[in-house]
Design a protein around this motif. Sequence first.
Motif, PDB file in Angstrom:
ATOM      1  N   MET A   1       0.842  -1.084  -0.060  1.00 28.01           N
ATOM      2  CA  MET A   1      -0.256  -0.427   0.054  1.00 28.01           C
ATOM      3  C   MET A   1       0.599   0.997  -0.375  1.00 28.01           C
ATOM      4  N   LYS A   2       0.934   2.087  -0.529  1.00 28.79           N
ATOM      5  CA  LYS A   2       1.481   3.500  -0.528  1.00 28.79           C
ATOM      6  C   LYS A   2       0.403   4.404  -0.128  1.00 28.79           C
ATOM      7  N   LYS A   3       1.568   4.561   0.966  1.00 32.29           N
ATOM      8  CA  LYS A   3       1.289   5.945   1.555  1.00 32.29           C
ATOM      9  C   LYS A   3       1.317   7.104   1.184  1.00 32.29           C
ATOM     10  N   ILE A   4       0.621   8.017   0.695  1.00 35.36           N
ATOM     11  CA  ILE A   4       0.749   9.849   0.609  1.00 35.36           C
ATOM     12  C   ILE A   4       0.039  10.746   2.342  1.00 35.36           C
ATOM     13  N   ALA A   5       0.867  11.635   2.252  1.00 36.40           N
ATOM     14  CA  ALA A   5       0.632  12.453   3.362  1.00 36.40           C
ATOM     15  C   ALA A   5       0.873  13.753   2.420  1.00 36.40           C
ATOM     16  N   PHE A   6       0.185  14.830   3.391  1.00 34.98           N
ATOM     17  CA  PHE A   6      -0.477  15.670   2.606  1.00 34.98           C
ATOM     18  C   PHE A   6      -0.485  17.059   3.961  1.00 34.98           C
ATOM     19  N   TRP A   7       0.793  17.758   4.259  1.00 30.56           N
ATOM     20  CA  TRP A   7       1.357  18.690   5.459  1.00 30.56           C
ATOM     21  C   TRP A   7       1.894  19.893   4.723  1.00 30.56           C
ATOM     22  N   SER A   8       1.629  20.384   5.381  1.00 31.55           N
ATOM     23  CA  SER A   8       2.377  21.139   5.301  1.00 31.55           C
ATOM     24  C   SER A   8       2.610  22.507   6.735  1.00 31.55           C
ATOM     25  N   PRO A   9       3.642  23.201   7.375  1.00 33.17           N
ATOM     26  CA  PRO A   9       3.272  24.115   8.742  1.00 33.17           C
ATOM     27  C   PRO A   9       2.445  24.589   8.497  1.00 33.17           C
ATOM     28  N   LYS A  10       2.709  25.296   7.101  1.00 40.96           N
ATOM     29  CA  LYS A  10       1.149  26.979   7.080  1.00 40.96           C
ATOM     30  C   LYS A  10       0.025  26.518   7.080  1.00 40.96           C
ATOM     31  N   GLY A  11      -0.912  26.539   7.671  1.00 39.44           N
ATOM     32  CA  GLY A  11      -2.504  26.823   7.483  1.00 39.44           C
ATOM     33  C   GLY A  11      -2.761  26.618   6.776  1.00 39.44           C
TER      34      GLY A  11
ATOM     35  N   ASP B   1       5.139   7.724   2.730  1.00 40.20           N
ATOM     36  CA  ASP B   1       5.657   7.172   2.312  1.00 40.20           C
ATOM     37  C   ASP B   1       6.542   8.548   1.449  1.00 40.20           C
ATOM     38  N   VAL B   2       5.427   9.082   1.195  1.00 37.41           N
ATOM     39  CA  VAL B   2       5.330  10.876   0.299  1.00 37.41           C
ATOM     40  C   VAL B   2       5.077  11.606   1.420  1.00 37.41           C
ATOM     41  N   VAL B   3       5.032  12.542   1.412  1.00 37.12           N
ATOM     42  CA  VAL B   3       4.930  13.908   1.738  1.00 37.12           C
ATOM     43  C   VAL B   3       5.036  14.734   0.682  1.00 37.12           C
ATOM     44  N   VAL B   4       3.603  15.254   0.407  1.00 35.21           N
ATOM     45  CA  VAL B   4       3.101  16.394  -0.398  1.00 35.21           C
ATOM     46  C   VAL B   4       2.841  17.744   0.230  1.00 35.21           C
ATOM     47  N   VAL B   5       4.047  18.793   0.479  1.00 37.60           N
ATOM     48  CA  VAL B   5       4.166  19.657   1.251  1.00 37.60           C
ATOM     49  C   VAL B   5       3.334  21.030   0.022  1.00 37.60           C
ATOM     50  N   PRO B   6       2.093  21.209   0.660  1.00 37.82           N
ATOM     51  CA  PRO B   6       1.262  22.591  -0.547  1.00 37.82           C
ATOM     52  C   PRO B   6       1.625  23.670  -0.057  1.00 37.82           C
ATOM     53  N   MET B   7       2.054  24.596  -0.365  1.00 36.01           N
ATOM     54  CA  MET B   7       2.090  25.910  -0.193  1.00 36.01           C
ATOM     55  C   MET B   7       1.780  27.605  -1.175  1.00 36.01           C
ATOM     56  N   ARG B   8       1.868  28.601  -0.266  1.00 40.83           N
ATOM     57  CA  ARG B   8       1.529  29.672  -1.336  1.00 40.83           C
ATOM     58  C   ARG B   8       2.661  30.377  -1.864  1.00 40.83           C
ATOM     59  N   ALA B   9       2.486  30.597  -2.772  1.00 39.96           N
ATOM     60  CA  ALA B   9       4.336  31.295  -3.547  1.00 39.96           C
ATOM     61  C   ALA B   9       4.035  32.835  -3.059  1.00 39.96           C
ATOM     62  N   CYS B  10       4.787  32.823  -1.643  1.00 36.27           N
ATOM     63  CA  CYS B  10       4.951  33.886  -1.060  1.00 36.27           C
ATOM     64  C   CYS B  10       6.177  33.688  -0.326  1.00 36.27           C
ATOM     65  N   ILE B  11       6.692  34.276  -0.044  1.00 38.69           N
ATOM     66  CA  ILE B  11       8.050  34.023   1.147  1.00 38.69           C
ATOM     67  C   ILE B  11       8.233  33.993   2.310  1.00 38.69           C
ATOM     68  N   ILE B  12       6.943  34.451   2.512  1.00 35.22           N
ATOM     69  CA  ILE B  12       6.289  33.855   3.956  1.00 35.22           C
ATOM     70  C   ILE B  12       6.198  32.058   4.030  1.00 35.22           C
TER      71      ILE B  12
ATOM     72  N   LYS C   1      11.502  10.590   4.202  1.00 38.36           N
ATOM     73  CA  LYS C   1      10.270  10.903   3.415  1.00 38.36           C
ATOM     74  C   LYS C   1      11.015  11.469   1.947  1.00 38.36           C
ATOM     75  N   ARG C   2       9.988  10.957   1.016  1.00 39.86           N
ATOM     76  CA  ARG C   2      10.487  11.778  -0.957  1.00 39.86           C
ATOM     77  C   ARG C   2       9.582  12.313   0.121  1.00 39.86           C
ATOM     78  N   LEU C   3       9.775  13.628  -0.313  1.00 41.01           N
ATOM     79  CA  LEU C   3       8.934  15.359  -1.146  1.00 41.01           C
ATOM     80  C   LEU C   3       8.792  15.361  -2.154  1.00 41.01           C
ATOM     81  N   VAL C   4       7.158  15.833  -2.369  1.00 35.78           N
ATOM     82  CA  VAL C   4       6.752  16.983  -3.406  1.00 35.78           C
ATOM     83  C   VAL C   4       6.171  17.659  -3.212  1.00 35.78           C
ATOM     84  N   LYS C   5       7.313  18.785  -3.192  1.00 38.33           N
ATOM     85  CA  LYS C   5       6.100  19.748  -2.935  1.00 38.33           C
ATOM     86  C   LYS C   5       5.520  21.155  -4.394  1.00 38.33           C
TER      87      LYS C   5
END
Length: 184
Positions: free
Chosen positions: A1-11, A86-97, A112-116
């Motif tokens: 089973m492939k496990k994919i996490a969606f995580w970011s320190p930002k809300g 296994d893979v962590v998708v790290v969403p962010m907005r296009a800003c410096i913060i 973990k393998r990362l996908v920004k």
Amino acid sequence: MKKIAFWSPKGGVGKTTLAINVAAAAYHNRKKVVLCDMDPQHSAADIFNDKKLPFSVFKGVPDVMPHADIMIYDFPPRVDIDIEGDVVVVPMRACIIDMRAVNKALRHVHNKRLVKCVNAVDVRRHDERMMAMKLHSDGARLIKDRSIYSRSIAQGGSVFESQLYGAKDARREINMLYAAILAA
């Protein structure tokens, strides 16, 4: 089973919206997918309660693990938690913060393998477009700011269940993100 996490320190960066839509992409690519809503707000589970998503969503990890090809975790914006996957998708907005917060927080993600993913990019804004292009040239995936994402969520589904204007382009973007996740 492939496990994919969606995580970011930002809300507010679109973790839940992306998790739901990537789960729908997996489902429409004939995978048995389960989404575990790890956020105390349980927004993904609330959308699932509208009964329009074609896959299961659980509040937290289910006691009895269902058979699935892909397990997706939608995590809250915290750095003091263990991130499954296994893979962590790290969403962010296009800003410096967001970029700085993500880069600082990545030290919490080990082995973990990362996908920004630069999410909700408004290409009409010059600085945002330039930041997104820089992050993309560094390997980040891009998702444009499209109203179809919020409209499909408001209707209790994903862009894969919607026939509204913009759904076709959004499905193409999400399928490209899904392919990048599988390749990671």
